[in-house]
Design an enzyme around this catalytic site. Structure first.
Site, PDB file in Angstrom:
ATOM      1  N   LYS A  44     -18.577  34.363  28.636  1.00 25.89           N
ATOM      2  CA  LYS A  44     -19.106  35.507  27.876  1.00 25.89           C
ATOM      3  C   LYS A  44     -19.232  35.183  26.391  1.00 25.89           C
ATOM      4  CE  LYS A  44     -14.665  37.913  28.109  1.00 25.89           C
ATOM      5  NZ  LYS A  44     -14.070  37.308  26.903  1.00 25.89           N
ATOM      6  N   GLU A  55     -14.842  40.125  22.195  1.00 26.09           N
ATOM      7  CA  GLU A  55     -13.607  40.677  22.780  1.00 26.09           C
ATOM      8  C   GLU A  55     -13.476  42.178  22.479  1.00 26.09           C
ATOM      9  OE1 GLU A  55     -12.069  38.821  24.801  1.00 26.09           O
ATOM     10  OE2 GLU A  55     -12.263  36.735  24.141  1.00 26.09           O
TER      11      GLU A  55
END
Ligand SMILES: [Zn+2]
Length: 174
Positions: free
Chosen positions: A5, A73
């Site tokens: 990601k 995040e």
């Protein structure tokens, strides 16, 4: 975790930069994987991210000339980050948020369910299960090689726990 990601976020940031769009990258100050403000992905790519301690601070630090806001995040932020992302998107900014959808227990992580619901597009990436090699959707928290108890705190980024990617069948919580 280990799903690529961060690499995907970097790829989207690079595309925006090639298109001469102004990009600001943020991370939560809780993300202590690096102390210099650089975000390092598992394959070693680096870029600068500004560390902020709240979604309000993130909002206040956005320049009016910015086109694209990337948040690394994003699961570490509280629920108010959903409102901030909505206001930014409604205001004409492109918002790219990367985060873990589930915590180590396999439960939805913080603001992620609402972010996923409100996002115009969602790309769900999978790692490879460290045990069986299937697609992994879970983060296995390990303490001395054993699965962690469900009663442990959700966020322990600076602790000595280890994580590995697991599929739903191999994922364990004590
Ligand atoms: Zn597995």
């Amino acid at each position: 975790m280990f799903s690529g990601k961060t690499e995907e976020l970097i790829r989207l940031v690079r595309r925006s930069l090639y298109a001469r769009r102004k990009v600001q990258v943020f991370k939560h100050a809780l993300d202590t994987r690096s102390e210099t403000g650089e975000v390092k992905s598992h394959n070693g790519l680096l870029y600068e991210a500004a560390a902020v301690s709240s979604s309000e601070e993130l909002f206040e630090r956005i320049h009016h000339t910015t086109d694209v806001i990337a948040i690394e995040e994003v699961q570490f932020f509280d629920e108010r980050v959903v409102e901030v992302c909505r206001r930014l998107a409604d205001g004409g900014y492109d918002v790219i948020a990367a985060g873990l959808d589930m915590d180590f227990r396999g439960q939805p992580f913080g603001p992620m369910p609402r972010l996923l619901a409100e996002a115009d597009d969602v790309l769900k990436l999978h790692a490879i299960c460290a045990r069986c090699g299937r697609d992994a959707s879970r983060s296995q928290r390990l303490i001395d090689g054993e699965s962690a108890p469900a009663s442990a705190p959700t966020i322990l980024v600076a602790a000595e726990e280890k994580y590995e990617a697991r599929c739903r069948h191999c994922h364990e919580v004590r």
